[in-house]
Design an enzyme around this catalytic site. Structure first.
Site, short mmCIF file in Angstrom:
data_model
loop_
_atom_site.label_atom_id
_atom_site.label_comp_id
_atom_site.label_asym_id
_atom_site.label_seq_id
_atom_site.Cartn_x
_atom_site.Cartn_y
_atom_site.Cartn_z
CE LYS A 53 -3.88 -2.44 2.06
NZ LYS A 53 -4.83 -2.68 3.16
CD GLN A 97 -3.93 -4.34 6.35
OE1 GLN A 97 -4.07 -3.30 5.69
NE2 GLN A 97 -4.25 -5.51 5.85
CG ASP A 120 -9.82 -0.04 4.95
OD1 ASP A 120 -9.57 -0.31 3.76
OD2 ASP A 120 -9.14 -0.44 5.91
N1 L37 Z 1 -7.58 -2.25 5.49
N2 L37 Z 1 -7.27 -4.26 4.41
C1 L37 Z 1 -7.67 -3.57 5.48
N3 L37 Z 1 -8.16 -4.12 6.54
C2 L37 Z 1 -8.26 -5.45 6.55
O1 L37 Z 1 -8.78 -6.05 7.60
N4 L37 Z 1 -7.88 -7.60 5.54
C3 L37 Z 1 -7.84 -6.24 5.50
C4 L37 Z 1 -7.37 -5.58 4.42
N5 L37 Z 1 -7.01 -6.35 3.38
C5 L37 Z 1 -5.90 -6.23 2.64
O2 L37 Z 1 -5.07 -5.39 2.86
N6 L37 Z 1 -5.82 -7.12 1.67
C6 L37 Z 1 -4.84 -7.24 0.73
C7 L37 Z 1 -4.73 -8.47 0.15
C8 L37 Z 1 -3.76 -8.68 -0.82
C9 L37 Z 1 -2.94 -7.67 -1.23
C10 L37 Z 1 -3.05 -6.43 -0.65
C11 L37 Z 1 -4.01 -6.21 0.32
C12 L37 Z 1 -1.90 -7.90 -2.27
O3 L37 Z 1 -1.05 -7.07 -2.50
N7 L37 Z 1 -1.94 -9.06 -2.94
C13 L37 Z 1 -1.03 -9.43 -4.01
C14 L37 Z 1 0.20 -10.16 -3.55
C15 L37 Z 1 0.15 -10.72 -2.16
C16 L37 Z 1 1.42 -11.38 -1.67
O4 L37 Z 1 2.44 -11.45 -2.41
O5 L37 Z 1 1.39 -11.88 -0.53
C17 L37 Z 1 -1.80 -10.28 -4.99
O6 L37 Z 1 -1.37 -10.36 -6.14
O7 L37 Z 1 -2.83 -10.86 -4.62
#
Ligand code: L37
Ligand code: NAP
Length: 286
Positions: A53, A97, A120
Site C-alpha cells: 500500500k 490494517q 476503508d
Molecule cells: N484495510 N485491508 C484492510 N483491513 C483489513 O482487515 N484484511 C484487511 C485488508 N485487506 C488487505 O489489505 N488485503 C490485501 C490483500 C492482498 C494484497 C493487498 C491487500 C496484495 O497485494 N496481494 C497481491 C500479492 C500478495 C502477496 O504477495 O502476498 C496479490 O497479487 O494478490
C-alpha cells in the site's frame, strides 16, 4: 478454457489514471492527497499488504504516513493515534490494517475513525450509506471485485451472483454491491448445506472464505465468471485462492488468478478512496 482476468494489469490502469488526476490536483489546486496507514503488531501477511500500500501511494503521488505500532499497543494508545490523525489536515484518508491484536476492540477503533477520512469504508456511517444505496467510501476489496467485473465486460444485472463468505470486509459488502448492480444474490457461509449446489447456480461466483481450493472445479457452472478473493499460503510458501484454479478454468468463461487478481485491485481502490477523501475535504466533489 477460461479467459484470465488480469487484476495486476487492470489495477495498473486504475493507478495510471489516478496518477494524472493527482498531478492535476497538486499542480492546479495545491492539494496533496495523504493517506495514514496504521499497522499494529507483526502479522506477516499484514506487513506485506501495508508495504504494498505504501509503495502504491508513492507510485501515484499520494503522501503516505506509516504508523507501525508494537503488538502490545493498548486500545487507549491506538485511539489516541486515530484521534490525532482525524485532526491532521495533511491526512485525508486513514486506514487501520485488520486484524488487530486481541486486547484491542476492532469495532471501537473503526467507529473512532472520522467517517470523512474512512478510506476503508468500514465506519458504520459508510456501511449504512452503502446499504442504503448512497455510498461514499466503498470497502476496497469488494469495490475491486466490481471493477474487475466491469473491466471484463460482465454486467451483473439480471444474473445470479453467489457470494461464498459473509465477513464485514468482503462477503457482506460485495453482496450489497452486486445487489445494487441488479444481480440476484445468494450469500453462502459455514452453515450453508450443500455448498456445491449453490455454487453450481452462479453466473458470477465470488469466493471469500480463506480455505485453499475449497471450491472444486466441477461445482462451477459452465460459462460462469469466477472472482477468487481468497489468499491462502500453502506449506510450500506459494499462494493460492479458495477456488481450485486449474480445474475451474476448464469450465468458467473468465476467472481471476491468485496472486495477481483481486489483491492488486484492493490497493488501487484504496488509492481512489484517498483521492476522493482529499477532494471532498476541499469541496471538489458534488
Ligand atoms: N484495510 N485491508 C484492510 N483491513 C483489513 O482487515 N484484511 C484487511 C485488508 N485487506 C488487505 O489489505 N488485503 C490485501 C490483500 C492482498 C494484497 C493487498 C491487500 C496484495 O497485494 N496481494 C497481491 C500479492 C500478495 C502477496 O504477495 O502476498 C496479490 O497479487 O494478490
Ligand atoms: P473471514 O472473516 O474469515 O470470513 C470467512 C467467511 O467464510 C465466513 O463468513 C465463514 O462463514 C465462511 N466460511 C468458512 N468456512 C466455510 C465453509 N466451509 N463453507 C462456506 N463458507 C465458509 O475472512 P475474510 O476476511 O472475509 O477473508 C476471506 C479470504 O479473502 C481470506 O483468504 C482473506 O485472506 C482474503 N482476503 C483477500 C483480500 C484481497 O484483497 N484479495 C482482502 C481481504 C481478504 P461464517 O460466517 O459462518 O463463519
Amino acid at each position: 478454457m477460461a479467459t484470465i482476468i488480469d487484476g495486476k494489469l487492470i489495477a495498473q490502469q486504475v493507478r495510471s489514471a489516478l496518477k494524472e488526476e493527482i498531478a492535476y490536483l497538486r499542480d492546479k489546486k495545491g492539494l496533496q492527497p495523504g493517506l495514514a496507514v496504521v499497522l499494529v503488531g507483526n502479522d506477516p501477511a499484514s506487513q506485506v499488504y501495508v508495504r504494498n500500500k505504501k509503495r502504491a501511494c508513492e507510485e501515484v503521488g499520494i503522501a503516505s504516513f506509516a504508523h507501525e505500532l508494537v503488538a502490545g499497543t493498548t486500545q487507549k494508545e491506538l485511539l489516541a493515534l486515530v484521534e490525532r490523525l482525524n485532526r491532521d489536515p495533511a491526512v485525508h484518508g486513514i486506514l487501520v490494517q485488520l486484524p488487530l491484536p486481541d486486547q484491542i476492540d476492532e469495532t471501537r477503533i473503526l467507529n473512532a475513525i472520522a467517517p470523512d477520512k474512512d478510506a476503508d469504508g468500514f465506519h458504520p456511517v459508510n456501511v449504512g450509506r452503502l446499504a442504503t444505496g448512497t455510498p461514499v467510501f466503498r470497502p476496497c476489496t469488494p469495490w475491486g471485485v466490481m471493477e474487475l467485473l466491469r473491466a471484463s465486460g460482465v454486467d451483473p444485472a439480471g444474473r445470479h451472483a453467489v457470494v461464498v463468505g459473509r465477513s464485514n470486509i468482503v462477503g457482506k459488502p460485495v453482496a450489497l454491491m452486486l445487489l445494487a448492480a441488479h444481480a440476484t444474490v445468494t450469500i453462502c457461509h459455514s452453515r450453508t448445506p450443500d455448498l456445491a449446489v449453490q455454487v453450481g447456480r452462479a453466473d458470477i461466483l465470488v469466493a471469500a472464505v480463506g480455505k485453499p481450493r475449497m471450491i472444486a472445479g466441477d461445482w462451477i457452472k459452465p460459462g460462469a465468471t469466477v472472482i477468487d478473493v481468497g489468499i491462502n499460503r500453502l506449506p510450500d510458501g506459494k499462494l493460492c485462492g479458495d477456488v481450485d484454479f486449474e480445474a475451474a478454468r476448464q469450465r468458467a468463461a473468465a476467472i481471476t488468478p491468485v496472486p495477481g487478481g483481486v489483491g492488486p485491485m484492493t490497493i488501487a481502490m484504496l488509492l481512489k478512496n484517498t483521492v476522493e477523501a482529499a477532494k471532498r475535504s476541499r469541496g471538489l466533489v458534488a
